[in-house]
Motif scaffolding. Structure first.
Motif, PDB file in Angstrom:
ATOM      1  N   PRO A 123       0.820  -1.191   0.134  1.00  0.00           N
ATOM      2  CA  PRO A 123      -0.158   0.066  -0.095  1.00  0.00           C
ATOM      3  C   PRO A 123       0.808   1.321  -0.003  1.00  0.00           C
ATOM      4  O   PRO A 123       0.357   2.115  -0.685  1.00  0.00           O
ATOM      5  CB  PRO A 123      -0.879  -0.149   1.310  1.00  0.00           C
ATOM      6  CG  PRO A 123      -0.945  -1.707   1.470  1.00  0.00           C
ATOM      7  CD  PRO A 123       0.220  -2.237   1.049  1.00  0.00           C
ATOM      8  N   GLU A 124       1.817   1.329   0.853  1.00  0.00           N
ATOM      9  CA  GLU A 124       2.735   2.465   0.860  1.00  0.00           C
ATOM     10  C   GLU A 124       3.354   2.655  -0.424  1.00  0.00           C
ATOM     11  O   GLU A 124       3.678   3.756  -0.973  1.00  0.00           O
ATOM     12  CB  GLU A 124       3.718   2.389   1.979  1.00  0.00           C
ATOM     13  CG  GLU A 124       3.108   2.521   3.453  1.00  0.00           C
ATOM     14  CD  GLU A 124       3.895   2.664   4.419  1.00  0.00           C
ATOM     15  OE1 GLU A 124       5.188   2.764   4.117  1.00  0.00           O
ATOM     16  OE2 GLU A 124       3.711   2.543   5.710  1.00  0.00           O
ATOM     17  N   ARG A 126       2.575   1.752  -3.446  1.00  0.00           N
ATOM     18  CA  ARG A 126       1.518   2.243  -4.522  1.00  0.00           C
ATOM     19  C   ARG A 126       1.203   3.532  -4.210  1.00  0.00           C
ATOM     20  O   ARG A 126       0.983   4.455  -5.189  1.00  0.00           O
ATOM     21  CB  ARG A 126       0.389   1.383  -4.416  1.00  0.00           C
ATOM     22  CG  ARG A 126       0.444  -0.173  -4.563  1.00  0.00           C
ATOM     23  CD  ARG A 126      -0.728  -1.035  -4.408  1.00  0.00           C
ATOM     24  NE  ARG A 126      -1.634  -0.946  -5.509  1.00  0.00           N
ATOM     25  CZ  ARG A 126      -3.026  -0.427  -5.234  1.00  0.00           C
ATOM     26  NH1 ARG A 126      -3.108  -0.278  -3.993  1.00  0.00           N
ATOM     27  NH2 ARG A 126      -3.860  -0.445  -6.355  1.00  0.00           N
ATOM     28  N   MET A 127       0.883   4.089  -3.166  1.00  0.00           N
ATOM     29  CA  MET A 127       0.460   5.366  -2.875  1.00  0.00           C
ATOM     30  C   MET A 127       1.697   6.440  -3.105  1.00  0.00           C
ATOM     31  O   MET A 127       1.761   7.389  -3.973  1.00  0.00           O
ATOM     32  CB  MET A 127       0.258   5.588  -1.440  1.00  0.00           C
ATOM     33  CG  MET A 127      -0.205   7.111  -1.182  1.00  0.00           C
ATOM     34  SD  MET A 127      -2.101   7.222  -1.852  1.00  0.00           S
ATOM     35  CE  MET A 127      -3.008   6.208  -0.802  1.00  0.00           C
ATOM     36  N   ASN A 149      -8.837   7.397  -2.062  1.00  0.00           N
ATOM     37  CA  ASN A 149      -9.378   6.647  -0.843  1.00  0.00           C
ATOM     38  C   ASN A 149      -9.105   4.904  -1.226  1.00  0.00           C
ATOM     39  O   ASN A 149      -8.767   4.626  -2.180  1.00  0.00           O
ATOM     40  CB  ASN A 149     -10.838   6.865  -0.656  1.00  0.00           C
ATOM     41  CG  ASN A 149     -11.695   6.825  -2.000  1.00  0.00           C
ATOM     42  OD1 ASN A 149     -11.590   5.983  -2.652  1.00  0.00           O
ATOM     43  ND2 ASN A 149     -12.819   7.726  -2.163  1.00  0.00           N
ATOM     44  N   LYS A 150      -9.697   4.116  -0.339  1.00  0.00           N
ATOM     45  CA  LYS A 150      -9.599   2.934  -0.349  1.00  0.00           C
ATOM     46  C   LYS A 150     -10.270   2.226  -1.810  1.00  0.00           C
ATOM     47  O   LYS A 150      -9.843   1.331  -2.564  1.00  0.00           O
ATOM     48  CB  LYS A 150     -10.277   2.112   0.750  1.00  0.00           C
ATOM     49  CG  LYS A 150      -9.438   2.332   1.948  1.00  0.00           C
ATOM     50  CD  LYS A 150      -9.927   1.444   3.111  1.00  0.00           C
ATOM     51  CE  LYS A 150      -9.118   1.643   4.276  1.00  0.00           C
ATOM     52  NZ  LYS A 150      -9.777   0.644   5.728  1.00  0.00           N
ATOM     53  N   LYS A 151     -11.480   2.660  -2.214  1.00  0.00           N
ATOM     54  CA  LYS A 151     -12.100   2.181  -3.301  1.00  0.00           C
ATOM     55  C   LYS A 151     -11.274   2.840  -4.715  1.00  0.00           C
ATOM     56  O   LYS A 151     -11.300   1.941  -5.391  1.00  0.00           O
ATOM     57  CB  LYS A 151     -13.425   2.875  -3.295  1.00  0.00           C
ATOM     58  CG  LYS A 151     -14.332   2.497  -4.657  1.00  0.00           C
ATOM     59  CD  LYS A 151     -15.827   3.154  -4.356  1.00  0.00           C
ATOM     60  CE  LYS A 151     -16.403   2.770  -5.930  1.00  0.00           C
ATOM     61  NZ  LYS A 151     -17.899   3.437  -5.782  1.00  0.00           N
ATOM     62  N   GLU A 152     -10.883   3.846  -4.596  1.00  0.00           N
ATOM     63  CA  GLU A 152     -10.039   4.289  -5.793  1.00  0.00           C
ATOM     64  C   GLU A 152      -8.845   3.587  -5.796  1.00  0.00           C
ATOM     65  O   GLU A 152      -8.081   3.098  -7.034  1.00  0.00           O
ATOM     66  CB  GLU A 152      -9.825   5.750  -5.477  1.00  0.00           C
ATOM     67  CG  GLU A 152     -11.096   6.583  -5.451  1.00  0.00           C
ATOM     68  CD  GLU A 152     -10.799   8.070  -5.237  1.00  0.00           C
ATOM     69  OE1 GLU A 152     -11.366   9.018  -5.614  1.00  0.00           O
ATOM     70  OE2 GLU A 152      -9.942   8.566  -4.374  1.00  0.00           O
ATOM     71  N   MET A 153      -8.193   3.311  -4.887  1.00  0.00           N
ATOM     72  CA  MET A 153      -6.826   2.504  -4.706  1.00  0.00           C
ATOM     73  C   MET A 153      -7.120   1.152  -5.222  1.00  0.00           C
ATOM     74  O   MET A 153      -6.546   0.588  -5.829  1.00  0.00           O
ATOM     75  CB  MET A 153      -6.211   2.411  -3.415  1.00  0.00           C
ATOM     76  CG  MET A 153      -5.646   3.842  -2.944  1.00  0.00           C
ATOM     77  SD  MET A 153      -4.415   4.559  -4.243  1.00  0.00           S
ATOM     78  CE  MET A 153      -3.057   3.208  -3.688  1.00  0.00           C
ATOM     79  N   ALA A 154      -8.122   0.436  -4.864  1.00  0.00           N
ATOM     80  CA  ALA A 154      -8.535  -0.936  -5.308  1.00  0.00           C
ATOM     81  C   ALA A 154      -8.794  -1.054  -6.813  1.00  0.00           C
ATOM     82  O   ALA A 154      -8.638  -2.265  -7.177  1.00  0.00           O
ATOM     83  CB  ALA A 154      -9.756  -1.406  -4.368  1.00  0.00           C
TER      84      ALA A 154
END
Length: 229
Positions: A123-124, A126-127, A149-154
């Motif tokens: 996660p880090e 990717r961000m 947000n979590k949805k966008e990252m998914a």
């Protein structure tokens, strides 16, 4: 951007070695950095269903890593994960007019990269990759806007590509005419320069009243003014 103290030099491979006009090639890795950092759009070449496909997309560079992103449902990114890809970034600086049709040319700076993309899953990481891309395209914007947000990252895939295997090629100057054509003096010869500049920012139609254009956006326009554009 701070570069690492020790970096892998540009070393040609059978895929990246220049076969024609080798004198236009650059061997300093800083030249690759300059071409990538000056661009905003690259062209990603992949094999999709056995056929070559070239996709224009944004990117970001940090050190010897290039970051790309896109939808997890994008077939071209999924295809990119199955093998090596090629990425090209080109800046056209002018059209070279010659006295002979065969000597017309263009002044340009270009980079071609060969690599096998790695999908980032941490996660880090990717961000961080997304931050590099946004800050490359719109410096100063990441800290001023809402983070994904979590949805966008998914729904987003982030790829990292190593910049070890790459070639840089550029041309500058006027036409390389034949002496006989120069002596004949039958046509104009020279360079018609081409440049890209930022124009004035345009507010979004639904922008709330009282929100001014931020400094990090104004600064991009100031780049053109300071350069005399």
């Amino acid at each position: 951007m701070t570069e690492p103290a020790t970096r892998t030099p540009l070393s040609p491979t059978p895929r990246s070695a220049l076969n024609r006009s080798k004198e236009r090639g650059a061997t300093d890795r800083a030249e690759l950095d300059a071409v990538l950092d000056a661009g905003l759009l690259c062209h990603l070449g992949v094999l999709l269903g056995g056929s070559p496909v070239v996709i224009p997309t944004t990117y970001g560079r940090e050190g010897d890593t290039l970051y790309l992103h896109g939808s997890t449902g994008a077939g071209n990114l999924r295809a990119a994960m199955t093998g090596d890809v090629s990425i090209a970034v080109t800046h056209l600086d002018g059209v070279v007019y010659a006295r002979s049709a065969m000597h017309f040319s263009m002044n340009y700076r270009s980079a071609v990269i060969h690599a096998r993309p790695v999908e980032l899953t941490d996660p880090e990481e990717r961000m961080h990759g997304l931050r590099v891309i946004v800050e490359h395209v719109a410096p100063g914007a990441w800290d001023a806007v809402r983070s994904p947000n979590k949805k966008e990252m998914a729904a987003t895939m982030v790829l990292a590509l190593d910049l070890t295997e790459a070639s840089v090629k550029m041309r500058t100057g006027g036409p390389r005419d034949e002496e006989s054509d120069i002596a004949a003096g039958v046509a104009w010869a020279g360079v018609l320069p081409l440049r890209q500049v930022w124009d004035a920012p345009i507010d979004s139609a639904d922008l709330a009243a009282g929100i001014e254009v931020p400094e990090y956006v104004r600064a991009r326009g100031a780049e053109s003014v300071s350069a005399g554009f």
